[in-house]
Design a protein around this motif. Structure first.
Motif, PDB file in Angstrom:
ATOM      1  N   LEU A 118      14.828 -12.228  -9.402  1.00 62.39           N
ATOM      2  CA  LEU A 118      15.664 -12.426 -11.410  1.00 62.39           C
ATOM      3  C   LEU A 118      14.790 -12.191 -12.054  1.00 62.39           C
ATOM      4  O   LEU A 118      14.772 -13.445 -13.473  1.00 62.39           O
ATOM      5  CB  LEU A 118      16.489 -13.561 -11.776  1.00 62.39           C
ATOM      6  CG  LEU A 118      18.290 -13.292 -10.372  1.00 62.39           C
ATOM      7  CD1 LEU A 118      19.151 -14.916 -10.760  1.00 62.39           C
ATOM      8  CD2 LEU A 118      18.513 -12.017 -10.892  1.00 62.39           C
ATOM      9  N   ASP A 160       9.080 -19.906 -12.118  1.00 61.01           N
ATOM     10  CA  ASP A 160       9.380 -19.878 -10.789  1.00 61.01           C
ATOM     11  C   ASP A 160       9.575 -21.286  -9.884  1.00 61.01           C
ATOM     12  O   ASP A 160       8.387 -21.656  -9.466  1.00 61.01           O
ATOM     13  CB  ASP A 160       8.251 -18.547  -9.405  1.00 61.01           C
ATOM     14  CG  ASP A 160       8.553 -18.344  -8.647  1.00 61.01           C
ATOM     15  OD1 ASP A 160       8.832 -19.350  -7.046  1.00 61.01           O
ATOM     16  OD2 ASP A 160       8.573 -17.447  -7.753  1.00 61.01           O
ATOM     17  N   GLY A 176      12.137 -20.721 -19.090  1.00 63.23           N
ATOM     18  CA  GLY A 176      10.910 -19.912 -19.691  1.00 63.23           C
ATOM     19  C   GLY A 176      10.817 -18.933 -19.431  1.00 63.23           C
ATOM     20  O   GLY A 176      10.501 -17.524 -20.915  1.00 63.23           O
ATOM     21  N   GLU A 224      12.143 -19.375 -22.926  1.00 57.78           N
ATOM     22  CA  GLU A 224      10.816 -19.378 -24.223  1.00 57.78           C
ATOM     23  C   GLU A 224       9.935 -18.220 -24.123  1.00 57.78           C
ATOM     24  O   GLU A 224       9.300 -18.131 -25.314  1.00 57.78           O
ATOM     25  CB  GLU A 224       9.926 -20.238 -23.388  1.00 57.78           C
ATOM     26  CG  GLU A 224      10.728 -22.030 -22.691  1.00 57.78           C
ATOM     27  CD  GLU A 224      10.346 -22.805 -22.225  1.00 57.78           C
ATOM     28  OE1 GLU A 224       9.901 -22.524 -21.499  1.00 57.78           O
ATOM     29  OE2 GLU A 224      10.118 -24.430 -22.742  1.00 57.78           O
ATOM     30  N   PRO A 272      18.099 -24.742 -18.838  1.00 51.25           N
ATOM     31  CA  PRO A 272      18.517 -25.168 -18.024  1.00 51.25           C
ATOM     32  C   PRO A 272      17.604 -25.907 -17.217  1.00 51.25           C
ATOM     33  O   PRO A 272      18.203 -27.117 -16.364  1.00 51.25           O
ATOM     34  CB  PRO A 272      19.197 -25.095 -17.331  1.00 51.25           C
ATOM     35  CG  PRO A 272      18.300 -23.286 -17.538  1.00 51.25           C
ATOM     36  CD  PRO A 272      17.731 -23.007 -18.887  1.00 51.25           C
ATOM     37  N   ILE A 288      14.315 -31.927 -14.781  1.00 49.64           N
ATOM     38  CA  ILE A 288      12.308 -31.111 -15.974  1.00 49.64           C
ATOM     39  C   ILE A 288      13.080 -31.126 -17.073  1.00 49.64           C
ATOM     40  O   ILE A 288      14.116 -32.103 -17.589  1.00 49.64           O
ATOM     41  CB  ILE A 288      11.732 -30.722 -15.556  1.00 49.64           C
ATOM     42  CG1 ILE A 288      11.889 -29.473 -15.113  1.00 49.64           C
ATOM     43  CG2 ILE A 288      11.217 -31.498 -14.128  1.00 49.64           C
ATOM     44  CD1 ILE A 288      11.084 -28.175 -14.549  1.00 49.64           C
TER      45      ILE A 288
HETATM   46  N1  CO8 Z   1      12.786 -19.035  -9.396  1.00 45.71           N
HETATM   47  C1  CO8 Z   1      12.257 -18.485  -8.662  1.00 45.71           C
HETATM   48  N2  CO8 Z   1      13.425 -18.017  -8.010  1.00 45.71           N
HETATM   49  C2  CO8 Z   1      14.782 -17.579  -8.937  1.00 45.71           C
HETATM   50  C3  CO8 Z   1      14.633 -18.057  -9.869  1.00 45.71           C
HETATM   51  C4  CO8 Z   1      13.911 -19.057 -10.105  1.00 45.71           C
HETATM   52  N3  CO8 Z   1      13.164 -19.511 -11.884  1.00 45.71           N
HETATM   53  N4  CO8 Z   1      15.974 -18.002 -10.729  1.00 45.71           N
HETATM   54  C5  CO8 Z   1      16.667 -17.303  -9.571  1.00 45.71           C
HETATM   55  N5  CO8 Z   1      15.827 -17.000  -8.479  1.00 45.71           N
HETATM   56  C6  CO8 Z   1      16.431 -16.725  -7.234  1.00 45.71           C
HETATM   57  C7  CO8 Z   1      17.393 -17.163  -5.910  1.00 45.71           C
HETATM   58  O1  CO8 Z   1      16.207 -18.036  -5.643  1.00 45.71           O
HETATM   59  C8  CO8 Z   1      17.571 -16.194  -5.435  1.00 45.71           C
HETATM   60  O2  CO8 Z   1      16.535 -15.986  -4.003  1.00 45.71           O
HETATM   61  P1  CO8 Z   1      17.132 -16.016  -2.481  1.00 45.71           P
HETATM   62  O3  CO8 Z   1      18.187 -14.757  -3.364  1.00 45.71           O
HETATM   63  O4  CO8 Z   1      16.204 -16.101  -1.986  1.00 45.71           O
HETATM   64  O5  CO8 Z   1      18.041 -16.798  -2.487  1.00 45.71           O
HETATM   65  C9  CO8 Z   1      17.958 -15.222  -6.849  1.00 45.71           C
HETATM   66  O6  CO8 Z   1      16.857 -15.177  -7.498  1.00 45.71           O
HETATM   67  C10 CO8 Z   1      19.313 -14.992  -7.214  1.00 45.71           C
HETATM   68  O7  CO8 Z   1      19.368 -15.920  -7.733  1.00 45.71           O
HETATM   69  P2  CO8 Z   1      21.270 -16.494  -7.326  1.00 45.71           P
HETATM   70  O8  CO8 Z   1      21.379 -16.055  -5.740  1.00 45.71           O
HETATM   71  O9  CO8 Z   1      20.937 -17.947  -7.693  1.00 45.71           O
HETATM   72  O10 CO8 Z   1      21.393 -15.074  -8.421  1.00 45.71           O
HETATM   73  P3  CO8 Z   1      23.126 -15.748  -9.127  1.00 45.71           P
HETATM   74  O11 CO8 Z   1      23.526 -14.519  -9.560  1.00 45.71           O
HETATM   75  O12 CO8 Z   1      23.475 -15.975  -8.375  1.00 45.71           O
HETATM   76  O13 CO8 Z   1      22.643 -16.367 -10.137  1.00 45.71           O
HETATM   77  C11 CO8 Z   1      21.684 -17.693 -11.727  1.00 45.71           C
HETATM   78  C12 CO8 Z   1      22.179 -15.943 -11.143  1.00 45.71           C
HETATM   79  C13 CO8 Z   1      22.643 -18.645 -12.973  1.00 45.71           C
HETATM   80  C14 CO8 Z   1      20.604 -17.390 -13.106  1.00 45.71           C
HETATM   81  C15 CO8 Z   1      20.893 -18.787 -10.807  1.00 45.71           C
HETATM   82  O14 CO8 Z   1      19.926 -17.656 -10.101  1.00 45.71           O
HETATM   83  C16 CO8 Z   1      19.462 -19.820 -11.719  1.00 45.71           C
HETATM   84  O15 CO8 Z   1      19.884 -20.653 -11.977  1.00 45.71           O
HETATM   85  N6  CO8 Z   1      18.093 -20.001 -11.819  1.00 45.71           N
HETATM   86  C17 CO8 Z   1      17.667 -20.774 -11.800  1.00 45.71           C
HETATM   87  C18 CO8 Z   1      17.405 -21.090 -13.108  1.00 45.71           C
HETATM   88  C19 CO8 Z   1      16.539 -21.835 -13.837  1.00 45.71           C
HETATM   89  O16 CO8 Z   1      17.221 -23.845 -13.527  1.00 45.71           O
HETATM   90  N7  CO8 Z   1      15.674 -21.792 -15.005  1.00 45.71           N
HETATM   91  C20 CO8 Z   1      14.571 -22.659 -15.512  1.00 45.71           C
HETATM   92  C21 CO8 Z   1      13.962 -22.763 -14.012  1.00 45.71           C
HETATM   93  S1  CO8 Z   1      12.754 -24.213 -14.964  1.00 45.71           S
HETATM   94  C22 CO8 Z   1      11.686 -23.121 -16.131  1.00 45.71           C
HETATM   95  O17 CO8 Z   1      11.329 -22.230 -16.429  1.00 45.71           O
HETATM   96  C23 CO8 Z   1      10.346 -24.519 -16.379  1.00 45.71           C
HETATM   97  C24 CO8 Z   1       9.132 -23.552 -17.564  1.00 45.71           C
HETATM   98  C25 CO8 Z   1       8.800 -23.614 -17.504  1.00 45.71           C
HETATM   99  C26 CO8 Z   1       7.092 -22.767 -18.605  1.00 45.71           C
HETATM  100  C27 CO8 Z   1       7.205 -21.842 -18.563  1.00 45.71           C
HETATM  101  C28 CO8 Z   1       6.385 -20.352 -19.147  1.00 45.71           C
HETATM  102  C29 CO8 Z   1       6.326 -19.591 -19.788  1.00 45.71           C
END
Ligand code: CO8
Length: 257
Positions: free
Chosen positions: A25, A66, A108, A111, A130, A136
């Motif tokens: 994603l 990631d 991110g 952001e 989130p 964090i």
């Molecule tokens: N990192 C790594 N992999 C991810 C991430 C992510 N943020 N989001 C999704 N993926 C991966 C999943 O692990 C999955 O991989 P796999 O098939 O190998 O298991 C694949 O993408 C598809 O994801 P889902 O199966 O979870 O898809 P859904 O449609 O069920 O859900 C969501 C979609 C709701 C978006 C869900 O994937 C989710 O909650 N993702 C994480 C969102 C999150 O917490 N984001 C914040 C991350 S922390 C952050 O951003 C800190 C910022 C720091 C600074 C950045 C500077 C630019």
């Protein structure tokens, strides 16, 4: 240059960067950030480019940093490497840059969109910070830029609960400039960028710089800064052309200098 995590193309005077890690994603890993930085460096140096669009897929602009790459980081490591400081190339980009957000723009990803000059959202867009749910907090401007965009009440709500906000709520709150249909979305965002890129590049860049200054300084200093740039515009060829075209009732042919 061949990229692995993004697609880069030029459409007329518009540079388009498409985040392209579909299996994750468009999660932002260090390779993707390095490639976005490199693409923007090239667009900044290219006189033929007047505006840039950063976009993702229909499902996700970017679902955040990631998490798999971040999971094992340590404090001394993040501190000594100054983790995230290299992720801000977009905010230092001097030409206009539009975030075209369809689907998820989380953490991110939100952001990154907020580092752009304006966010145009598809009606499918979902925004959120989130990070709190991962134990964090936002680290690339979320607590600062989101608060300036939507105010304390909604920023606290989003950042402390981690809930997502749809496109309509985001536009009403002031985060999003326009909402467009998901169908034909990227073409429509590129059309907005093309409209900007057809205008005088110095005027557009100075206008961008001046609006940006509003977030950095006092009203008095900001007004003085604006006035100086405004006065400087009378030294440009494009000012002469733009005003002559108006008087002569014809379209302006800007030379972007
Ligand atoms: N990192 C790594 N992999 C991810 C991430 C992510 N943020 N989001 C999704 N993926 C991966 C999943 O692990 C999955 O991989 P796999 O098939 O190998 O298991 C694949 O993408 C598809 O994801 P889902 O199966 O979870 O898809 P859904 O449609 O069920 O859900 C969501 C979609 C709701 C978006 C869900 O994937 C989710 O909650 N993702 C994480 C969102 C999150 O917490 N984001 C914040 C991350 S922390 C952050 O951003 C800190 C910022 C720091 C600074 C950045 C500077 C630019």
């Amino acid at each position: 240059m061949a990229y692995e995590t993004i697609l880069v193309e030029t459409r007329g005077r518009v540079g388009v960067v498409t985040l392209n890690r579909p299996k994750a994603l468009n999660a932002l890993n260090s390779a993707l950030i390095a490639e976005v930085t490199s693409a923007l460096d090239a667009f900044e140096a290219d006189e033929g480019i007047g505006a840039v669009v950063i976009t993702g897929s229909e499902k996700a602009f970017a679902a955040g940093a990631d998490i798999k790459e971040m999971a094992s980081l340590t404090f001394p490591g993040t501190y000594t490497a100054d983790f995230i400081s290299s992720w801000d190339r977009v905010s230092r980009f001097r030409k206009p840059v539009i975030a075209g957000v369809a689907g998820f723009a989380l953490g991110g990803g939100c952001e990154l969109a907020m580092m752009c000059d304006l966010i145009v959202a598809a009606d499918t867009a979902k925004f959120g910070q989130p990070e709190i749910k991962l134990g964090i907090m936002p680290g690339a401007g979320g607590t600062q830029r989101l608060t300036r965009a939507v105010g304390k009440a909604k920023a606290m709500d989003l950042i402390l609960t981690g809930r997502l906000m749809d496109a309509v709520e985001a536009e009403r709150a002031g985060l999003v400039a326009r909402i467009l249909p998901a169908e034909g979305f990227v073409d429509a965002v590129v059309a907005i960028a093309a409209e900007i890129a057809g205008l005088s590049l110095p005027a557009v860049m100075m206008a961008k710089e001046s609006v940006g200054r509003a977030f950095e300084t006092t009203l008095g200093e900001g007004l003085r800064f604006e006035r100086r740039l405004f006065q400087a515009m009378f030294a440009t060829e494009d000012q002469k052309e733009g005003m002559a075209a108006f008087v002569e009732k014809r379209p302006a042919a800007f030379r972007h200098r």
